[in-house]
Enzyme design. Structure first.
Site, PDB file in Angstrom:
ATOM      1  N   LYS A  60       0.859  -1.179   0.000  1.00 28.98           N
ATOM      2  CA  LYS A  60       0.000   0.000   0.000  1.00 28.98           C
ATOM      3  C   LYS A  60       0.885   1.215   0.000  1.00 28.98           C
ATOM      4  CE  LYS A  60      -4.512   0.731   0.334  1.00 28.98           C
ATOM      5  NZ  LYS A  60      -5.541  -0.250  -0.063  1.00 28.98           N
TER       6      LYS A  60
HETATM    7  N1  GLU Z   1      -7.179  -0.205  -3.517  1.00 22.85           N
HETATM    8  C1  GLU Z   1      -7.876  -1.413  -3.773  1.00 22.85           C
HETATM    9  C2  GLU Z   1      -7.975  -2.255  -2.516  1.00 22.85           C
HETATM   10  O1  GLU Z   1      -7.854  -1.767  -1.422  1.00 22.85           O
HETATM   11  C3  GLU Z   1      -7.329  -2.178  -4.972  1.00 22.85           C
HETATM   12  C4  GLU Z   1      -5.874  -2.513  -4.942  1.00 22.85           C
HETATM   13  C5  GLU Z   1      -5.354  -3.101  -6.254  1.00 22.85           C
HETATM   14  O2  GLU Z   1      -6.120  -3.304  -7.163  1.00 22.85           O
HETATM   15  O3  GLU Z   1      -4.156  -3.314  -6.310  1.00 22.85           O
HETATM   16  O4  GLU Z   1      -8.253  -3.424  -2.578  1.00 22.85           O
END
Ligand code: GLU
Length: 421
Positions: A106
C-alpha cells in the site's frame, strides 16, 4: 495511540489468532508479522502560486512471498505509516484469500487533494512515483487506485515510470484508463464484487435481495458502485452518506439519479430525492443505526467501534472499505449475532480485476467486459464460498475464517520457499 496504528494492531492480532488456531509453525509464521520493505519519502512540490510545500509519502511492501506486491495509493490528510502498513498487510491477506498470485502493498501521500489543483496533483503524483521508483515494476510492485486517486493518477504514474525506463510499461500499475492498457470493468469492479458477495450471503441466510433494505456509508468509487449494482438487483437503498452529509428515503433512493448528481456536483448534498442531514457526524450516526437488512461501510477504516457497534440494527454488514470495523466492535457484533463479510473477501473485486488487467497487459491481449465480469463473479464467489465453509467447519465467523485461509496459504508458500540465505 493513533487510530491508524490501532488498525495495524487489530490486523496483527487477528493474524496471530489464525496462526494459533491452525497450529502453524510459529518460526515461519512470525516472518509475516512485519513488512518486508517500508519506504518513507519527503519531497518538495511547487504549488500553483509559486510557493513550495513539503509532502511526505509512503510505500510499504508488506509481503511478496506469493508474487509481486500489489495495492493501492491513497491521497488523504490522515495517511500515516502505521495506517499504510496495516492496509498493506490487508492487501497481502486479500490477495491470498482471493487466490490471485500477488503479495500485498500500500502507498499513500499525506495531503488534502480536495484543496489541490490538477496541475499540483500531477506534480505530486509524478514526484511521489519518482521517489518510490526503486520499488516499482510489473514483476516487483504494482500500484492501483485507492481513496482519492483514480485512472488519471495511474496514467501519470505509468507515464513517469515509462519515461524513466525509456519505453512504455503498461503493467506497472492497474486501474489505468482503458486507452492505456486498462481493463474493461476495473473502475466499478470493487462495487460489483461487493454486490456479488452480498447476493451469495443472502442466499445462504435465506434472505432475498429483492426488496432488501440497504444503507451505504461513503459514496465514492466503492460506495456508489455497490449502491448501483444492489439497486439493479432490486435492493432498496434507504440511506447514503458522504463528506457532505446523508440522504435518507424509506421508499428507496433513486440511485442512478444520485450518481448523475454526484458526477456533476461531486457530493450528494443538493440532491432532492430524500431527507438530507447536512452534519457529517450526525448523518453517519443515523446511517450506522438504521434499521436495514444490509449495512455497507464503504468509506474509511475504524468507523464501527465499541462506541457504536451495539447500536447497529442491520442484519448483515458487508465491508466495502478496508478495516471499517475494529476488533472490539467485532466482538460486540458477533455477540449480537450479526453476520459480517470481512473486507478481505467483500472488497476483493478491485484487486481481482487488477489481476485481470495485469494479465491482459503482460499478454497484450484484451478481454471483453463480459469476460471480465464473468471471471470476477467466478473468482470472488469461490473465495466467498471457501471462507463460508471454513467458518462453518470451525464454528467461527467469516472474518476469522478468512484470516485462517489467508495466513495458512502465505505460511505454506513461505515454508516451501525457505528462509534466505
Ligand atoms: N485499492 C484497492 C484495494 O484496497 C485495490 C488494490 C489493487 O487493485 O491493487 O483493494
Amino acid at each position: 495511540m493513533s487510530q491508524s496504528s490501532g488498525l495495524l494492531l487489530d490486523v496483527l492480532s487477528r493474524m496471530d489468532e489464525a496462526a494459533t488456531r491452525l497450529k502453524l509453525d510459529w518460526e515461519i509464521y512470525k516472518t509475516l508479522k512485519s513488512p518486508r520493505t517500508s519506504l518513507t519519502a519527503t519531497f518538495p512540490i511547487r504549488m500553483d502560486d509559486g510557493s513550495v510545500e513539503i509532502f511526505t509519502g509512503y510505500r510499504v511492501l508488506y509481503n511478496y512471498a506469493r508474487g509481486p506486491s500489489k495495492g493501492g495509493i491513497r491521497f488523504h490528510p490522515d495517511v500515516r505509516i502505521g495506517e499504510v502498513t496495516a492496509l498493506a498487510a490487508l492487501m497481502m491477506l486479500k490477495c491470498a484469500v482471493a487466490g490471485v498470485p500477488f503479495g500485498g502493498a500500500k502507498g499513500g501521500v499525506t495531503c488534502d487533494p480536495t484543496k489541490m489543483s490538477m496541475n499540483e496533483l500531477e506534480r505530486l503524483t509524478r514526484r511521489y512515483t519518482y521517489m518510490i521508483l526503486p520499488l516499482l515494476g510489473p514483476e516487483k510492485d504494482i500500484p492501483a487506485p485507492d481513496v482519492n486517486t483514480n485512472e488519471q493518477t495511474m496514467a501519470w504514474m505509468m507515464d513517469t515510470y515509462s519515461m524513466l525506463a525509456g519505453y512504455t510499461v503498461p503493467g506497472v500499475v492497474t486501474g489505468k484508463p482503458f486507452e492505456l492498457g486498462g481493463s474493461r470493468g476495473r473502475s466499478y469492479a470493487t462495487g460489483r464484487g461487493v454486490a456479488y458477495v452480498t447476493s451469495e450471503l443472502l442466499q445462504r441466510l435465506n434472505m432475498s435481495l429483492k426488496g432488501a433494505t440497504v444503507a451505504v456509508q461513503g459514496f465514492g468509487k466503492v460506495g456508489s458502485n455497490t449502491a448501483r449494482f444492489l439497486h439493479q438487483e432490486g435492493c432498496k437503498i434507504v440511506g447514503v452518506t458522504d463528506l457532505s452529509g446523508g440522504i435518507y428515503n424509506e421508499n428507496g433512493i433513486d440511485i442512478p439519479s444520485l450518481i448523475k448528481h454526484t458526477n456533476n456536483e461531486k457530493y450528494i448534498s443538493g440532491f432532492d430525492g430524500g431527507e438530507f442531514v447536512a452534519d457529517y457526524k450526525k448523518a453517519n450516526e443515523k446511517l450506522i443505526r438504521s434499521n436495514v437488512d444490509i449495512l455497507v461501510p464503504a468509506a474509511l477504516e475504524n468507523q464501527i467501534t465499541e462506541e457504536n457497534a451495539s447500536e447497529i440494527n442491520a442484519k448483515v454488514i458487508v465491508e466495502g472499505a478496508n478495516g471499517p470495523i475494529t476488533n472490539s466492535a467485532d466482538i460486540i457484533l458477533s455477540k449480537k449475532g450479526k453476520t459480517v463479510v470481512p473486507d478481505i473477501v467483500a472488497n476483493a473485486g478491485g484487486v481481482i480485476v487488477s489481476y485481470f488487467e495485469w494479465v491482459q497487459d503482460v499478454q497484450a491481449y484484451l478481454w471483453t467486459e463480459d469476460q471480465v465480469n464473468q471471471r470476477l463473479k467466478e473468482v470472488i464467489t469461490e473465495a466467498f464460498l471457501k471462507v463460508w465453509n471454513i467458518a462453518e467447519k470451525h464454528g467461527t465467523d467469516m472474518r476469522h475464517a478468512a484470516y485462517m485461509e489467508a495466513v495458512r496459504k502465505i505460511v505454506e508458500v513461505t515454508r516451501l520457499r525457505g528462509i534466505f540465505p
